[in-house]
Write a protein that holds these residues in place. Structure first.
Motif, PDB file in Angstrom:
ATOM      1  N   ILE A 403       0.848  -1.198   0.000  1.00 23.81           N
ATOM      2  CA  ILE A 403       0.000   0.000   0.000  1.00 23.81           C
ATOM      3  C   ILE A 403       0.886   1.253   0.000  1.00 23.81           C
ATOM      4  O   ILE A 403       0.520   2.283   0.533  1.00 23.81           O
ATOM      5  N   LYS A 404       2.079   1.092  -0.603  1.00 25.78           N
ATOM      6  CA  LYS A 404       3.043   2.192  -0.698  1.00 25.78           C
ATOM      7  C   LYS A 404       3.542   2.657   0.684  1.00 25.78           C
ATOM      8  O   LYS A 404       3.807   3.826   0.891  1.00 25.78           O
ATOM      9  N   ARG A 405       3.621   1.725   1.622  1.00 25.85           N
ATOM     10  CA  ARG A 405       4.243   2.003   2.928  1.00 25.85           C
ATOM     11  C   ARG A 405       5.402   1.016   3.094  1.00 25.85           C
ATOM     12  O   ARG A 405       5.375  -0.079   2.542  1.00 25.85           O
ATOM     13  N   ASN A 406       6.389   1.403   3.897  1.00 27.35           N
ATOM     14  CA  ASN A 406       7.550   0.530   4.099  1.00 27.35           C
ATOM     15  C   ASN A 406       7.469  -0.286   5.375  1.00 27.35           C
ATOM     16  O   ASN A 406       8.420  -0.945   5.769  1.00 27.35           O
ATOM     17  N   GLY A 407       6.316  -0.228   5.996  1.00 29.01           N
ATOM     18  CA  GLY A 407       6.106  -0.896   7.275  1.00 29.01           C
ATOM     19  C   GLY A 407       5.187  -0.002   8.089  1.00 29.01           C
ATOM     20  O   GLY A 407       4.455   0.816   7.530  1.00 29.01           O
ATOM     21  N   LEU A 408       5.233  -0.147   9.401  1.00 25.92           N
ATOM     22  CA  LEU A 408       4.429   0.725  10.266  1.00 25.92           C
ATOM     23  C   LEU A 408       5.259   1.950  10.622  1.00 25.92           C
ATOM     24  O   LEU A 408       6.142   1.901  11.481  1.00 25.92           O
ATOM     25  N   GLY A 409       4.998   3.058   9.933  1.00 28.80           N
ATOM     26  CA  GLY A 409       5.676   4.317  10.245  1.00 28.80           C
ATOM     27  C   GLY A 409       7.061   4.435   9.659  1.00 28.80           C
ATOM     28  O   GLY A 409       7.479   3.650   8.812  1.00 28.80           O
ATOM     29  N   ALA A 410       7.790   5.462  10.121  1.00 31.97           N
ATOM     30  CA  ALA A 410       9.154   5.762   9.678  1.00 31.97           C
ATOM     31  C   ALA A 410       9.241   5.897   8.163  1.00 31.97           C
ATOM     32  O   ALA A 410      10.147   5.370   7.527  1.00 31.97           O
ATOM     33  N   ASP A 411       8.254   6.580   7.583  1.00 33.71           N
ATOM     34  CA  ASP A 411       8.315   6.819   6.138  1.00 33.71           C
ATOM     35  C   ASP A 411       7.827   8.222   5.750  1.00 33.71           C
ATOM     36  O   ASP A 411       7.677   8.536   4.577  1.00 33.71           O
ATOM     37  N   GLY A 412       7.553   9.053   6.768  1.00 37.00           N
ATOM     38  CA  GLY A 412       7.156  10.430   6.492  1.00 37.00           C
ATOM     39  C   GLY A 412       5.744  10.591   5.966  1.00 37.00           C
ATOM     40  O   GLY A 412       5.364  11.669   5.516  1.00 37.00           O
ATOM     41  N   LYS A 413       4.940   9.538   6.038  1.00 38.39           N
ATOM     42  CA  LYS A 413       3.580   9.604   5.472  1.00 38.39           C
ATOM     43  C   LYS A 413       2.501   9.714   6.540  1.00 38.39           C
ATOM     44  O   LYS A 413       1.326   9.480   6.274  1.00 38.39           O
TER      45      LYS A 413
END
Length: 937
Positions: A403-413
């Motif tokens: 879903i265009k995330r790299n995991g839970l958090g730590a991605d600036g989104k």
């Protein structure tokens, strides 16, 4: 007792097409059960209408019937075959309902067929909400205060008596259909009406609300003499009020005191023994009051369920396989544990790791839908993460979601608006997990988060801890990040990309740094017995510890990338292709290695490939496995867009892609390059252009002409596609696309209004091309191919058109230097065939064609990819009789406020196959008469 030797042949009923609430977990259980029975020398006949499954493949059963799941179809089979028994517990609610219908109408009695693994009275007791409530009271099991209504007036009276808030549950429905949480009288009338209509017997249980209580499931096996074992305890991260299929779940249960677990276990055994006499799998659900640990029985599923697949993958204990053997008479102590191969199946698995399941939703496909989660399930798939701790497993499950995330958090989104976060915490939707993280990051107090979500404090503390760790990591740069901190953050499941975000550098720099520090992934066995006995089964997950339990052999080996979680546009059909790819590579003498993270599938069965890595199909995880295993190459063209998206990275890192090259895969996706290839080969295509902003779009629209198809590049299932008919609509949609997918290029095609659509699938070895099938869509151009009825072979395309399609397919396949499968889509207008797109990979339609023509095309294509065979080496002999129709199946009933309209963006969740002898068939004539009914822009 030993097996019942009078049973020589068994009928297995499948679950039909994939819908929300009943997905490919039943392909997994049906396939496993069939193999289990055939091991015993029993002839297996199987009925299912879903062509995308392994279950409906010749490798699975002796006799396969791709027919509608109706009483009429069952009778046809019983007339042809001497069937001794029927196993209806492997096909979800659909199979159970059909078996009961046949039982009540005397079909089983007439043909001398006994029902295995289930008791009709037990089904009635568990599905009929009133009978269940009365039985639980009789057994001394706590239940919610409630009564059953069979009319609107009766329901109103019950509600008045119990008082709000209330929970409504429809009898005999699937995935919580018709269920609702009603907080005040204003919502009640509509909820009651919907619930009564949803129930096939028009019955609704109205009961007191226990929202906010903790929810647990026990996955259980029981044999004929009453032995019962608990395979797995599952704890819902989300409290009562959200369907378990939409809940994040954790195994084993993390916050359950042993005394409460033992009480729950005893209650579950009492409940199972009290509802009837049957042998097999069973799922029992409980609610626990967080204030005083009071336990209430919620429901029992006296069959293998969605949770059974998850529990099987979580523990390595093959529930469906053992349940099938119990159904034919074996007792638990007579069977072997499939993982250790030398201990008994009569033991309860013990886990030294944690499993987290996170559901996958597709709300973006249903604009205007109610995105709140409740008792009616809305997710279309799920991912599972395995880790040594909850945080590692949670991060891996989130990395698997795509879903265009790299995991839970730590991605600036993260979301930064307090009011939106607070609303989300109280009104859960698909992204509440991410908003809990955002709430902690924004500084919203722990007490407020807990009060609004009712999620157990332990789980919230685990997420809060991640934020504390991140703050510590952010104090450093990659050059001075301490080794202990790097190790800790990797042990918590963080991807290199997430660490790179925290220390403000590139992912590759993090990878290089941890390699220098000697912080490397190791692989652990999923062994069912916490390493107390030696496991024989190569089923692995990764973590960051000392000992590595996965030994790399010297054999020549191939990695197959799976398709990740089910979603609209990419479903079980790609799992079918992956499994056949594995089997074909095995036949060619390769050691096969499967990487996938979907717990529902046959590809993640521990004995499908030679080695299974249950890991996210996510670059970092894949790259580490490749470095460890050193394969000959990686197959990407069987796992849908998930696997294909990784081709660029594989190519950049010098890893061999088996079959069609990365350059060809990329060329087919790049509209400009692909159109040049078409022009060079004198192949027509609709006028098009590529734009990067709305101004540019308006400028070039005059040259292309309306109507126009607007679509982002590199998307799945037609996401973001729309037909526009004027400048205002064009401007609005281009702005929307670039807002949702920043940095994307937007394709503008002239839309061929009123055109006929067709598609072809072929196998190519770089020299020769064999077209496996040409399908004609019934609906006009403008409806996504996945949502169209399609007919194989075409029903009214003339020889001139067919010849053009064949010529263009061969030309394109050769021009792309395809090695393996290719799918090409066409629009036909005024006797000219235009190319819409080409996908040099396995397509959604390949399993359908394999089943319709009874040929193992994926097997052939994989051997071509591996260079083991040429197209001319195969003796193609398709069974061509009449026509096969691909029927799309929708789950609109889960989104009652959404219009049932179709367009370029795919919305169907599954498909079925229907055979007709000729074009005068009433079924076909009805489809054709309705071909324009649901077309929208």
């Amino acid at each position: 007792m030993p097996k019942d030797n009078s049973i020589k042949s068994v009928l297995i009923i499948g679950s039909g097409p994939i819908i929300i609430g009943q997905a490919c977990e039943f392909d997994y259980s049906g396939s496993q059960a069939s193999r289990s029975l055939r091991e015993e020398g029993i002839e297996v006949t199987l009925i299912n209408s879903n062509p995308a499954t392994i279950m409906t493949d010749e490798v699975t059963a002796d006799n396969i019937y791709l027919k509608p799941l109706t009483k009429k179809s069952i009778v046809e089979i019983l007339e042809k075959h001497d069937i001794d028994a029927v196993l209806p517990t492997m096909g979800g609610q659909t199979a159970l309902n059909l078996a009961i219908e046949c039982d009540k109408s005397g079909v089983w009695k007439k043909y001398g067929v006994k029902m295995l693994g289930v008791d009709v009275d037990a089904i009635d007791t568990t599905e009929n909400r009133e009978l269940f409530r009365l039985k639980m009271e009789e057994l001394g099991v706590g239940v919610c205060r409630g009564e059953t209504a069979t009319s609107f007036l009766q329901g109103k009276e019950i509600a008045q008596k119990i008082g709000f808030p209330l929970v409504l549950r429809s009898s005999f429905t699937l995935g919580g259909l018709g269920g609702a949480i009603v907080k005040d009288p204003a919502e009640f009338d509509n909820a009651l009406k919907d619930g009564l209509h949803a129930s096939p017997i028009h019955e609704v249980l109205i009961e007191q609300s226990i929202l906010g209580w903790k929810e647990y499931e026990l996955e259980i096996l029981r044999d004929n003499i009453g032995n019962v074992i608990v395979i797995c305890s599952v704890e819902n991260f989300d409290p009562m009020g959200i369907h378990t299929g939409d809940s994040i779940t954790v195994a084993p249960a993390q916050t359950l005191p042993d005394t409460v677990f033992q009480e729950m276990r005893n209650l579950a055994i009492k409940m199972i023994k009290g509802i009837g006499n049957f042998a097999g799998g069973c799922n029992v659900q409980f609610a626990v009051n967080p204030e005083n640990d009071d336990i209430i029985g919620i429901e029992i599923n006296p069959r293998v369920s969605r949770s059974s697949a998850l529990a099987s993958k979580a523990t390595g204990y093959p529930i469906a396989k053992i349940a099938a053997k119990l159904a034919i008479g074996y007792d638990l102590h007579e069977l072997k544990n499939q993982i250790t191969k030398n201990t008994s199946a009569f033991f309860e698995p013990s886990l030294d790791y944690v499993i987290v399941k996170v559901p996958r939703w597709n709300f973006d496909k249903f604009p205007g839908s109610d995105r709140r989660l409740g008792f009616s399930m809305k997710s279309v798939g799920e991912t599972m993460g395995i880790g040594r701790n909850f945080q590692e497993a949670l991060q891996k499950a989130c990395q698997s979601l795509e879903i265009k995330r790299n995991g839970l958090g730590a991605d600036g989104k993260e979301l930064r608006k307090q009011d939106e976060i607070l609303y989300s915490l109280e009104n859960p939707s698909w992204n509440r997990l991410f908003h809990i993280y955002d709430a902690f990051k924004l500084g919203i107090p722990f007490k407020t988060i807990q009060k609004l979500t009712k999620i157990d404090k332990w789980f919230l503390e685990q997420i809060e801890e991640l934020l504390v760790l991140e703050k510590e990591v952010e104090k450093y740069h990659i050059e001075n990040l301490p080794k202990e901190l790097m190790l800790e953050v990797k042990q918590k499941g963080y991807a290199d990309r997430q660490i790179a975000h925290l220390v403000r550098c590139l992912e590759s720099e993090v990878y290089k740094k941890r390699e220098e520090m000697g912080i490397k992934r190791v692989y652990k066995l999923v062994d069912t017995c916490a390493a107390e006995f030696e496991a024989q089964t190569p089923y692995y997950y990764s973590t960051f510890q000392e000992e590595n339990e996965s030994e790399s052999s010297d054999k020549k080996k191939i990695i197959i990338l799976g398709s990740g979680p089910n979603r609209i546009g990419q479903g079980i059909e790609f799992d079918y292709s992956c499994v056949h790819g594995v089997l074909a590579a095995k036949e060619c003498g390769y050691e096969t290695i499967m990487i996938n993270c979907n717990p529902e599938t046959v590809s993640t069965d521990f004995d499908t490939a030679d080695k299974l890595y249950f890991e996210p199909v996510f670059w970092e995880h894949i790259y580490d496995i490749i470095l460890h295993e050193k394969p000959e190459g990686v197959i990407v063209q069987l796992g849908g867009q998930t696997a294909l998206k990784l081709a660029e990275k594989l190519n950049r890192y010098g890893i061999k892609i088996i079959g069609t090259s990365y350059e060809a895969l990329d060329l087919a996706e790049d509209r400009g390059s692909f159109s040049k290839l078409l022009a060079d080969n004198d192949i027509p295509y609709p006028k098009f252009t590529v734009v990067e902003d709305a101004d540019n779009a308006l400028e070039v629209s005059k040259d292309i002409g309306f109507p126009m198809l607007v679509r982002p590049s590199y998307v799945l299932g037609g996401q973001g596609m729309k037909i526009v008919i004027n400048e205002q609509e064009l401007e609005e949609h281009v702005v929307d696309v670039l807002r949702d997918i920043p940095g994307n290029k937007v394709l503008l095609d002239h839309f061929l209004d009123g055109a006929i659509e067709a598609e072809a699938d072929a196998i190519c070895d770089g020299e020769d091309v064999y077209i496996i099938g040409i399908m004609q869509h019934v609906e006009p151009a403008g409806i996504h191919s996945g949502d169209s009825y399609a007919v194989l072979p075409p029903y009214n395309l003339g020889d001139l058109i067919i010849t053009q399609i064949e010529n263009y397919t061969k030309k394109i396949a050769l021009a792309l230097e395809t090695k393996g499968l290719i799918n090409i889509q066409f629009a036909i207008k005024n006797d000219t065939v235009y190319i819409i797109e080409a996908n040099p990979r396995a397509s959604r339609t390949v399993p359908f064609i394999c089943k319709a023509y009874n040929e193992p095309y994926v097997n052939y294509a994989t051997k071509v990819m591996l260079g083991e065979k040429k197209v001319k080496d195969f003796k193609f002999n398709p069974t061509k009789k009449g026509y096969a129709i691909k029927e799309p199946i929708f789950s609109f009933n889960k989104f009652p406020n959404v219009n049932k309209e179709l367009g370029p963006e795919m919305k169907s969740t599954g498909e079925s196959i229907y055979f007709i002898d000729d074009l005068m068939d009433d079924y076909f004539l009805k489809i054709v008469s309705e071909r324009n009914l649901y077309l929208s822009r």
